[in-house]
Design an enzyme around this catalytic site. Structure first.
Site, PDB file in Angstrom:
ATOM      1  N   ASP A  25      16.824 -42.978 -22.758  1.00 54.51           N
ATOM      2  CA  ASP A  25      16.239 -42.700 -21.388  1.00 54.51           C
ATOM      3  C   ASP A  25      16.395 -43.849 -20.565  1.00 54.51           C
ATOM      4  O   ASP A  25      15.268 -44.007 -19.681  1.00 54.51           O
ATOM      5  CB  ASP A  25      14.562 -42.431 -21.780  1.00 54.51           C
ATOM      6  CG  ASP A  25      14.589 -40.958 -22.723  1.00 54.51           C
ATOM      7  OD1 ASP A  25      15.658 -40.406 -23.054  1.00 54.51           O
ATOM      8  OD2 ASP A  25      13.356 -40.605 -22.894  1.00 54.51           O
ATOM      9  N   GLU A  73      15.254 -37.972 -20.869  1.00 51.59           N
ATOM     10  CA  GLU A  73      14.241 -37.067 -21.095  1.00 51.59           C
ATOM     11  C   GLU A  73      14.285 -36.130 -19.771  1.00 51.59           C
ATOM     12  O   GLU A  73      14.382 -36.696 -18.463  1.00 51.59           O
ATOM     13  CB  GLU A  73      12.917 -37.885 -20.845  1.00 51.59           C
ATOM     14  CG  GLU A  73      11.545 -36.805 -21.121  1.00 51.59           C
ATOM     15  CD  GLU A  73      10.372 -37.410 -21.221  1.00 51.59           C
ATOM     16  OE1 GLU A  73      10.160 -38.944 -21.352  1.00 51.59           O
ATOM     17  OE2 GLU A  73       9.304 -36.921 -21.111  1.00 51.59           O
ATOM     18  N   LYS A 130      16.670 -34.421 -23.772  1.00 49.52           N
ATOM     19  CA  LYS A 130      15.731 -34.201 -24.612  1.00 49.52           C
ATOM     20  C   LYS A 130      14.456 -33.708 -23.819  1.00 49.52           C
ATOM     21  O   LYS A 130      14.017 -34.339 -23.081  1.00 49.52           O
ATOM     22  CB  LYS A 130      15.576 -35.183 -25.550  1.00 49.52           C
ATOM     23  CG  LYS A 130      15.095 -36.564 -24.843  1.00 49.52           C
ATOM     24  CD  LYS A 130      14.850 -37.747 -26.147  1.00 49.52           C
ATOM     25  CE  LYS A 130      14.541 -38.952 -25.222  1.00 49.52           C
ATOM     26  NZ  LYS A 130      13.033 -38.858 -24.746  1.00 49.52           N
ATOM     27  N   VAL A 158      13.831 -47.202 -23.272  1.00 51.72           N
ATOM     28  CA  VAL A 158      12.554 -47.265 -22.690  1.00 51.72           C
ATOM     29  C   VAL A 158      11.873 -45.930 -22.950  1.00 51.72           C
ATOM     30  O   VAL A 158      12.452 -44.871 -23.184  1.00 51.72           O
ATOM     31  CB  VAL A 158      12.425 -47.620 -21.272  1.00 51.72           C
ATOM     32  CG1 VAL A 158      13.047 -48.862 -21.024  1.00 51.72           C
ATOM     33  CG2 VAL A 158      13.310 -46.448 -20.521  1.00 51.72           C
ATOM     34  N   THR A 159      10.614 -45.854 -23.259  1.00 51.65           N
ATOM     35  CA  THR A 159       9.612 -47.051 -23.356  1.00 51.65           C
ATOM     36  C   THR A 159       9.476 -47.359 -24.838  1.00 51.65           C
ATOM     37  O   THR A 159       9.363 -46.419 -25.522  1.00 51.65           O
ATOM     38  CB  THR A 159       8.361 -46.940 -22.657  1.00 51.65           C
ATOM     39  OG1 THR A 159       7.495 -46.126 -23.196  1.00 51.65           O
ATOM     40  CG2 THR A 159       8.253 -46.799 -21.263  1.00 51.65           C
ATOM     41  N   CYS A 163       9.097 -43.349 -26.009  1.00 47.54           N
ATOM     42  CA  CYS A 163      10.175 -42.306 -26.477  1.00 47.54           C
ATOM     43  C   CYS A 163      11.004 -43.163 -27.389  1.00 47.54           C
ATOM     44  O   CYS A 163      11.580 -42.349 -28.244  1.00 47.54           O
ATOM     45  CB  CYS A 163      11.104 -42.022 -25.381  1.00 47.54           C
ATOM     46  SG  CYS A 163      10.282 -40.844 -24.273  1.00 47.54           S
TER      47      CYS A 163
HETATM   48  N1  TIU Z   1      11.259 -42.208 -22.357  1.00 47.64           N
HETATM   49  C1  TIU Z   1      10.000 -42.299 -22.375  1.00 47.64           C
HETATM   50  O1  TIU Z   1       9.437 -43.320 -22.876  1.00 47.64           O
HETATM   51  N2  TIU Z   1       8.877 -41.510 -21.505  1.00 47.64           N
HETATM   52  C2  TIU Z   1       7.734 -41.829 -21.104  1.00 47.64           C
HETATM   53  O2  TIU Z   1       6.981 -40.952 -20.644  1.00 47.64           O
HETATM   54  N3  TIU Z   1       7.404 -43.211 -21.318  1.00 47.64           N
HETATM   55  C3  TIU Z   1       6.153 -43.562 -20.831  1.00 47.64           C
HETATM   56  O3  TIU Z   1       6.000 -44.564 -21.135  1.00 47.64           O
HETATM   57  N4  TIU Z   1       5.622 -43.008 -19.982  1.00 47.64           N
END
Ligand code: TIU
Length: 227
Positions: A25, A73, A130, A158-159, A163
């Site tokens: 992501d 995402e 995803k 991240v994060t 995810c």
């Molecule tokens: N990719 C991911 O970690 N989606 C999130 O929504 N992460 C947050 O920390 N909000």
């Protein structure tokens, strides 16, 4: 030939014939102002700092001819794959599907949903949209990796505690050995990043292993992994 990578809680035995890199992501929605991360009230500037390290990690895998997987995402434009429980959660300034500064928030094809230009996928690399936090839910990725004989996954992105950790836990339950590159992942909350890494490596590596990029680079050099 497999070779050891110094890691916590103990050496990760990396087998180039069955490893893939997964970059979770690294999309504008989370890293640039005006995206989903920003809408949730986060300071997104923390995340930009890892971009050079993630780029170096991707470069290492490419130089050795090893597979790279990129995830985003992303939801369908009609949001049919976004449960109301996800869309309506919290009190964000903007919700998934709303029009933000970089197009519709977390919607596939929108400018904000693109992977950062510095980390853009190359032809032949796997790109997964995803709808969940984890990379296996509703993606078919396990079948794709299994067909290629992939059994080890190196993680970045991240994060860390959302995810990345969710994807590592999903991978762990599917039988993959998982190595997290500590300086190629980041969170909006430094204490959550640190805590997530400790959870992963605790109890003999209950979820997986963790190591800095420099340890992986040195291990590749020492193994003269000519793959
Ligand atoms: N990719 C991911 O970690 N989606 C999130 O929504 N992460 C947050 O920390 N909000």
């Amino acid at each position: 030939m497999a070779f050891p990578v110094p890691a916590r809680p103990y050496d990760f035995n990396l087998d180039p014939s069955k490893v893939a890199l997964v970059v979770i992501d690294m999309q504008r929605d989370f890293i640039e102002p005006g995206g989903f991360g920003d809408a949730l009230g986060n300071d997104v500037s923390r995340l930009t700092k890892i971009v050079p390290t993630v780029a170096a990690l991707i470069g290492l895998f490419r130089r050795h001819g090893l597979p790279v997987v990129h995830t985003r995402e992303a939801h369908r434009p009609d949001l049919s794959d976004c449960p109301p429980a996800k869309r309506l959660r919290g009190r964000p300034g903007l919700r998934i599907g709303d029009e933000g500064a970089m197009g519709r928030i977390l919607v596939a094809g929108e400018p904000g949903n693109q992977i950062l230009a510095e980390l853009a996928p190359e032809t032949g690399e796997i790109v997964v949209d995803k709808p969940g936090k984890g990379m296996f839910w509703a993606t078919g990725l396990h079948e794709v990796l299994s067909e290629r004989g992939i059994a080890q996954l190196v993680f970045a992105g991240v994060t860390t505690e959302v995810c990345v950790q969710t994807s590592m836990r999903e991978a762990n339950d599917r039988g993959y050995e998982c190595l997290l590159i500590e300086d190629a992942t980041e969170s909006y909350f430094p204490e959550f990043k640190a805590g997530a890494i400790e959870m992963i490596v605790a109890q003999g590596g209950i979820v997986g292993w963790a190591t800095p990029l420099s340890a992986l680079q040195t291990a590749f050099e020492e193994a003269r992994a000519d793959v």
